[in-house]
Design an enzyme around this catalytic site. Structure first.
Site, PDB file in Angstrom:
ATOM      1  N   GLU A  94       0.811  -1.214   0.000  1.00  0.00           N
ATOM      2  CA  GLU A  94       0.000   0.000   0.000  1.00  0.00           C
ATOM      3  C   GLU A  94       0.849   1.270   0.000  1.00  0.00           C
ATOM      4  OE1 GLU A  94      -3.191   2.119   3.021  1.00  0.00           O
ATOM      5  OE2 GLU A  94      -3.299  -0.048   2.720  1.00  0.00           O
ATOM      6  N   ASP A  95       1.955   1.273   0.736  1.00  0.00           N
ATOM      7  CA  ASP A  95       2.685   2.517   0.982  1.00  0.00           C
ATOM      8  C   ASP A  95       4.110   2.559   0.438  1.00  0.00           C
ATOM      9  OD1 ASP A  95       0.526   3.672   2.276  1.00  0.00           O
ATOM     10  OD2 ASP A  95       1.124   2.912   4.230  1.00  0.00           O
TER      11      ASP A  95
END
Length: 211
Positions: A94-95
């Site tokens: 996600e990051d």
């Protein structure tokens, strides 16, 4: 005791000792495997998040967050290697620039699948992502629910103890309300983790109401 009975007793003791040694060796091997996998996940996650910081005043290294998840789970005797590793890796896709194929190559399909279940689609608006977390919480796997519970506990704890520098009390309250909505759809996954979350959120909401 005659010789035959003595021989039977000795044989039984030998079998018992053998079984104990085999079980002990298996347990030690399993422990070594778990530790090796956890350290591999920690090293991978630390490298991926190396330039990232949390939003508190001290700009805490981001890796503290996934470590916190694993610690929260372990304290509640969640020792499934897939869950612990997924917790440590839960924000990598996600990051960071981590790809699904990369995670699968290093940690296999099971851990990767758990990470994907708790990964938001960053192409969506933030409000939509938050709503989807609430909606999907009830249908994700048991392992993903454990990771999600630990994530919410860790985030609420951080907001209480070292909040983002620009967050007002209203914004904190909004986050707590949203986190509770997610956790309410995770109910039944782990009573201890749910209790930890409820105690945190109830105490802090009471404090914010007084303010």
């Amino acid at each position: 005791m005659n010789n035959e009975e003595r021989a039977d007793l000795i044989a039984q003791e030998m079998v018992a000792n053998l079984n104990y040694n085999v079980l002990k060796e298996a347990a030690e091997t399993e422990k070594a495997h778990l530790l090796s996998l956890l350290f591999k996940a920690l090293a991978f996650s630390a490298e991926k998040h190396t330039k990232q910081r949390r939003k508190d005043v001290d700009k805490t290294p981001y890796i503290n967050h996934p470590i916190s998840l694993a610690n929260i789970l372990a304290k509640r005797w969640v020792i499934d290697e897939n869950v612990l590793c997924a917790a440590i890796l839960h924000d990598t896709i996600e990051d960071t620039e981590t790809t699904v194929d990369e995670l699968q190559e290093h940690f296999g399909e099971k851990i990767t699948s758990i990470v994907l279940e708790v990964t938001d689609d960053k192409s969506l608006e933030k409000s939509v992502r938050k709503q989807k977390q609430v909606e999907h919480a009830a249908s994700i796997s048991h392992e993903a629910k454990l990771v999600k519970l630990a994530d919410k506990i860790a985030n609420v704890t951080d907001i209480i103890n070292m909040p983002p520098v620009d967050w007002s009390n209203d914004r904190k309250k909004d986050y707590f309300d949203w986190a509770k909505a997610v956790v309410d759809n995770l109910r039944g996954a782990h009573q201890g983790l749910e209790k930890d979350f409820d105690e945190l959120i109830n105490k802090e909401n009471s404090f914010l109401i007084v303010l």
